[in-house]
Design an enzyme around this catalytic site. Structure first.
Site, mmCIF file in Angstrom:
data_model
loop_
_atom_site.group_PDB
_atom_site.id
_atom_site.type_symbol
_atom_site.label_atom_id
_atom_site.label_comp_id
_atom_site.label_asym_id
_atom_site.label_seq_id
_atom_site.Cartn_x
_atom_site.Cartn_y
_atom_site.Cartn_z
ATOM 1 N N ARG A 56 -5.235 6.561 -2.194
ATOM 2 C CA ARG A 56 -5.410 7.827 -2.699
ATOM 3 C C ARG A 56 -6.564 8.444 -1.805
ATOM 4 O O ARG A 56 -6.772 9.657 -1.918
ATOM 5 C CB ARG A 56 -5.593 7.887 -4.195
ATOM 6 C CG ARG A 56 -6.126 9.272 -4.665
ATOM 7 C CD ARG A 56 -4.879 10.171 -4.457
ATOM 8 N NE ARG A 56 -5.257 11.381 -5.125
ATOM 9 C CZ ARG A 56 -6.243 12.449 -4.740
ATOM 10 N NH1 ARG A 56 -6.722 12.076 -3.581
ATOM 11 N NH2 ARG A 56 -6.565 13.676 -5.365
ATOM 12 N N LYS A 57 -7.518 7.638 -1.560
ATOM 13 C CA LYS A 57 -8.864 8.128 -0.685
ATOM 14 C C LYS A 57 -9.314 9.172 -1.676
ATOM 15 O O LYS A 57 -9.603 10.576 -1.304
ATOM 16 C CB LYS A 57 -8.431 8.736 0.548
ATOM 17 C CG LYS A 57 -8.328 7.654 1.527
ATOM 18 C CD LYS A 57 -8.104 7.871 2.827
ATOM 19 C CE LYS A 57 -7.659 6.720 3.762
ATOM 20 N NZ LYS A 57 -6.006 6.367 3.609
ATOM 21 N N TYR A 103 -5.457 0.293 17.045
ATOM 22 C CA TYR A 103 -5.064 -0.969 16.720
ATOM 23 C C TYR A 103 -5.633 -2.124 17.133
ATOM 24 O O TYR A 103 -5.789 -2.282 18.344
ATOM 25 C CB TYR A 103 -3.564 -1.094 16.754
ATOM 26 C CG TYR A 103 -2.452 -0.232 16.241
ATOM 27 C CD1 TYR A 103 -2.628 -0.264 14.823
ATOM 28 C CD2 TYR A 103 -1.703 0.954 16.669
ATOM 29 C CE1 TYR A 103 -1.750 0.704 14.111
ATOM 30 C CE2 TYR A 103 -0.990 1.719 16.103
ATOM 31 C CZ TYR A 103 -0.905 1.459 14.842
ATOM 32 O OH TYR A 103 -0.194 2.400 14.156
ATOM 33 N N LYS A 107 0.741 -1.188 -0.249
ATOM 34 C CA LYS A 107 -0.013 -0.182 0.048
ATOM 35 C C LYS A 107 0.789 1.239 0.104
ATOM 36 O O LYS A 107 1.746 1.309 0.972
ATOM 37 C CB LYS A 107 -0.948 -0.032 1.242
ATOM 38 C CG LYS A 107 -1.910 1.187 1.283
ATOM 39 C CD LYS A 107 -2.855 1.156 2.334
ATOM 40 C CE LYS A 107 -2.521 1.779 3.544
ATOM 41 N NZ LYS A 107 -1.987 2.912 3.536
HETATM 42 P P1 BMP Z 1 0.111 2.574 10.707
HETATM 43 O O1 BMP Z 1 -0.270 0.778 10.613
HETATM 44 O O2 BMP Z 1 1.165 2.868 10.540
HETATM 45 O O3 BMP Z 1 -0.914 3.158 11.766
HETATM 46 O O4 BMP Z 1 -0.751 3.160 9.030
HETATM 47 C C1 BMP Z 1 -2.066 2.755 8.724
HETATM 48 C C2 BMP Z 1 -2.195 3.083 7.399
HETATM 49 O O5 BMP Z 1 -3.463 2.882 6.877
HETATM 50 C C3 BMP Z 1 -1.716 4.512 6.962
HETATM 51 O O6 BMP Z 1 -1.217 4.532 5.569
HETATM 52 C C4 BMP Z 1 -3.310 5.231 7.097
HETATM 53 O O7 BMP Z 1 -3.335 6.120 6.014
HETATM 54 C C5 BMP Z 1 -4.212 3.995 6.429
HETATM 55 N N1 BMP Z 1 -5.558 4.001 6.964
HETATM 56 C C6 BMP Z 1 -5.718 3.844 8.287
HETATM 57 O O8 BMP Z 1 -4.816 4.001 9.336
HETATM 58 N N2 BMP Z 1 -7.012 3.961 8.786
HETATM 59 C C7 BMP Z 1 -7.933 3.927 7.810
HETATM 60 O O9 BMP Z 1 -9.098 3.793 8.354
HETATM 61 C C8 BMP Z 1 -7.866 4.079 6.675
HETATM 62 C C9 BMP Z 1 -6.700 4.140 5.999
HETATM 63 O O10 BMP Z 1 -6.272 3.799 4.650
#
Ligand code: BMP
Length: 273
Positions: A92-93, A220, A60
């Site tokens: 890209r949302k 998370y 991604k």
């Molecule tokens: P991380 O695991 O470091 O928290 O990153 C999560 C990734 O997923 C980021 O690129 C963020 O833009 C994307 N993301 C998110 O975290 N939550 C959403 O609901 C949608 C996402 O695209």
């Protein structure tokens, strides 16, 4: 129901080429891990992708985070995708009217449609956004994900918003292959007896084994919670894999291997149950 079946089995019933390729790759490489490489420097970006490549089904990108963008980065990304057998998802949302997103998707600096097998969009503008993106992406055999839910605390993506996102996808299920969401979406908002055999692919960010969240609202859950308990298909992991030290390639590789293992065993448990 679909999520109890194997990825390989589900691939056979998919008519969209990007959806089919993703599920086939997952089955072939035995991985439901997508790594999100949110780095600023192209050298880190490419080194991390090369290191995690063997463990992932999908990479991604947020291509607009990279500094000093040049087209050779895309060429290198495509070489790595071939070398390690994974697909590319540009996060890209899109969120504008159909006419505008069609140009943003096809043209500009990044020409996303030319290299990203999968991209995503917020359903907020209504079906016109899918129409606009599909006019570019469908002929190129691309696939679209709608953001039906987000991982952040206080997200507005809930209730009827989520339901209507699923309805939108149903109407355009040749191009919309699934959702960014936190749980399975099949059958949501459908009349009883309808949408029995639909099979949307669920890709889920907000996955981490060490932390519960970050200082900016990210939340998370573990691969097990996401894949086994919530029935999602692909775990999206960013910082949990690339960590704080981008030069620690051995650590990054080891963490990718660990998340791959956790995600895959949760999946095996799911289809066996
Ligand atoms: P991380 O695991 O470091 O928290 O990153 C999560 C990734 O997923 C980021 O690129 C963020 O833009 C994307 N993301 C998110 O975290 N939550 C959403 O609901 C949608 C996402 O695209």
């Amino acid at each position: 129901t679909a999520y109890k079946r194997s990825y390989g089995d589900r691939a056979k019933a998919q008519s969209n080429p990007a959806a089919r390729a993703l599920l086939e790759t997952m089955e072939r490489k035995k991985t439901n891990l997508c790594v999100s490489v949110d780095t600023v420097k192209p050298a880190d970006f490419l080194a991390i992708i090369d290191a995690v490549g063997p463990y992932i089904c999908l990479i991604k990108t947020h291509i607009d985070i990279l500094e000093d963008f040049e087209w050779s980065i895309i060429e290198r990304l495509e070489e790595l995708a071939k070398k390690h057998d994974f697909l590319i998802f540009e996060d890209r949302k899109f969120a504008d009217i159909g006419n505008t997103v069609a140009m943003q998707y096809a043209a500009g600096v990044y020409k996303i449609a030319s290299w990203a097998h999968i991209t995503n969009a917020h359903p907020v503008p209504g079906p016109s956004i899918v129409k606009g993106l599909s006019s570019i992406g469908f002929p190129l055999q691309r696939g679209l994900l709608l953001l039906a839910e987000m991982s952040t605390a206080g997200a507005l993506t809930k209730g009827t918003y989520t339901e209507e996102a699923v309805q939108m996808a149903r109407v355009h299920n040749d191009f919309v292959i699934g959702f960014i969401a936190q749980r399975r979406m099949n059958g949501i908002g459908a009349a009883p007896g309808e949408a029995q055999d639909e099979d949307f692919i669920i890709l889920t960010p907000g996955v981490g084994l060490e932390a519960k969240g970050d200082a900016m609202g990210q939340q998370y859950r573990t691969p097990r919670e996401v894949v086994l308990e919530s029935g999602c298909d692909v775990i999206i992991v960013g910082r949990g894999v690339y960590g704080k030290d981008l030069s620690d390639i051995d650590g990054i590789r080891a963490r990718a291997e660990r998340y791959r293992g956790e995600g895959w065993s949760a999946y095996l448990e799911r289809i066996a149950s």
